[in-house]
Design a protein around this motif. Structure first.
Motif, mmCIF file in Angstrom:
data_model
loop_
_atom_site.group_PDB
_atom_site.id
_atom_site.type_symbol
_atom_site.label_atom_id
_atom_site.label_comp_id
_atom_site.label_asym_id
_atom_site.label_seq_id
_atom_site.Cartn_x
_atom_site.Cartn_y
_atom_site.Cartn_z
ATOM 1 N N VAL A 276 27.927 10.773 26.490
ATOM 2 C CA VAL A 276 26.825 9.900 26.910
ATOM 3 C C VAL A 276 26.489 8.974 25.755
ATOM 4 O O VAL A 276 26.182 9.427 24.648
ATOM 5 N N GLU A 277 26.549 7.686 26.013
ATOM 6 C CA GLU A 277 26.255 6.687 24.975
ATOM 7 C C GLU A 277 25.095 5.805 25.427
ATOM 8 O O GLU A 277 25.119 5.239 26.524
ATOM 9 N N PHE A 278 24.063 5.727 24.606
ATOM 10 C CA PHE A 278 22.904 4.902 24.918
ATOM 11 C C PHE A 278 23.014 3.567 24.181
ATOM 12 O O PHE A 278 23.293 3.531 22.980
ATOM 13 N N THR B 125 28.209 2.857 33.942
ATOM 14 C CA THR B 125 27.066 2.395 33.141
ATOM 15 C C THR B 125 25.884 2.114 34.062
ATOM 16 O O THR B 125 26.043 1.519 35.128
ATOM 17 N N THR C 173 22.955 12.515 22.672
ATOM 18 C CA THR C 173 23.591 13.202 23.797
ATOM 19 C C THR C 173 23.190 14.671 23.792
ATOM 20 O O THR C 173 23.308 15.338 22.752
ATOM 21 N N TYR D 39 20.933 0.470 28.320
ATOM 22 C CA TYR D 39 21.948 0.958 29.258
ATOM 23 C C TYR D 39 22.486 2.292 28.762
ATOM 24 O O TYR D 39 22.573 2.538 27.557
ATOM 25 N N VAL D 40 22.847 3.147 29.700
ATOM 26 C CA VAL D 40 23.459 4.423 29.359
ATOM 27 C C VAL D 40 24.871 4.443 29.949
ATOM 28 O O VAL D 40 25.075 4.142 31.123
ATOM 29 N N LEU E 262 17.859 9.137 22.355
ATOM 30 C CA LEU E 262 19.151 8.456 22.263
ATOM 31 C C LEU E 262 20.285 9.377 21.840
ATOM 32 O O LEU E 262 21.390 8.908 21.570
ATOM 33 N N TYR F 76 18.463 1.857 32.019
ATOM 34 C CA TYR F 76 17.302 2.748 32.013
ATOM 35 C C TYR F 76 16.063 1.932 31.668
ATOM 36 O O TYR F 76 16.123 0.934 30.952
#
Length: 285
Positions: free
Chosen positions: A114-116, A92, A103, A81-82, A101, A95
């Motif tokens: 942006v947080e993966f 959210t 930003t 999820y991103v 991963l 993907y």
């Protein structure tokens, strides 16, 4: 028609027919009996479109008298999820492909975070158990060839033709699988869902015409070979109409017939390319 003209048209016919025959022999050779070049993307996309339209394809391995069938996990596998945060807002989204991963620097400068959140890929996939069940069914019906896919959840089997329908009926009972008959897929990530929507569909539509005969390499390429022969005729006729010169028409034909790039171009681009070539030669004659 005098002898000189007869020999001229014999030479024209020999070039058009000869280049077609040579290309056909090369395209159907054992060394090219797989995906080459952009076929890795265009052919699976064409197969996926036909599958979504409900068209059932067939690939026959004549040596083993078996038919090919792909069994793939239905739906897309979520890789993670991103989470995007900006201006006090947050959302959210999942993907389905491997991503970087980190930003992007430009987003950080704009105050966008942006947080993966990847899903733990060390956990066994649900498809592993399904794959085992498919293998038991395939052994029951004496499969002749097997290929697992590593970059997406799926397997490919070749099943004797007399057993294919029974095999398919038993596999359909399993939950979470989709059956796509035809040639094996290239082992590329998410290729079983790929539609190549970033490009116009003309090239894929032309490939589909051959796939309706049979889903095998020579039939993917046959419409393109026929296109090339037609283009050669059009280039010859157009150049002669513009220039009224048999020499200019012959030179344009030679350049069109023996230009390997025309075999790799979509129809419209090749027509434009050869049309400009014919105009150049007609103007210099």
């Amino acid at each position: 028609m005098n002898l000189r003209k007869k020999l001229y048209f014999v030479a024209v016919a020999a070039i058009i027919i000869g280049t077609f025959w040579y290309s056909y022999e090369k395209a159907s050779s054992a060394e090219l009996y797989d995906y080459i070049g952009d076929e890795v993307w265009y052919v699976p996309a064409a197969r996926n479109v036909l599958h979504k339209l409900g068209v059932e394809l067939h690939y026959v391995n004549e040596t083993a008298n078996s038919e090919g069938v792909n069994i793939i996990a239905s739906g897309e596998m979520i890789k993670g999820y991103v989470k995007v945060s900006a201006l006090g807002l947050e959302f959210t989204r999942p993907y389905t492909r491997n991503v970087n991963l980190q930003t992007p620097a430009i987003l950080s400068k704009l105050g966008i975070r942006v947080e993966f959140i990847p899903i733990n890929q060390t956990q066994p996939s649900d498809f592993d158990e399904i794959k085992y069940k498919i293998e038991i069914i395939a052994k029951k019906y004496n499969y002749t060839y097997y290929k697992p896919y590593h970059n997406f959840d799926g397997v490919y089997y070749e099943i004797p033709r007399e057993n294919l329908e029974k095999f398919v009926e038993e596999v359909k009972i399993l939950e979470g699988v989709e059956i796509v008959k035809g040639f094996r897929y290239p082992d590329k990530e998410n290729i079983q869902n790929y539609l190549n929507t970033e490009h116009p569909f003309l090239a894929k539509d032309i490939i589909m015409l051959g796939m309706l005969i049979e889903d095998k390499p020579i039939f993917w390429r046959l419409p393109g070979l026929i296109e090339h022969a037609i283009i050669n005729v059009l280039v010859f006729l157009a150049t002669y109409k513009i220039s009224k010169s048999y020499l200019a028409a012959f030179i344009a034909l030679v350049f069109s017939a023996f230009d390997p790039s025309c075999m790799q171009r979509p129809l419209l681009r090749c027509l434009i390319y050869t049309w400009h070539s014919s105009r150049q030669f007609s103007c210099t004659s």
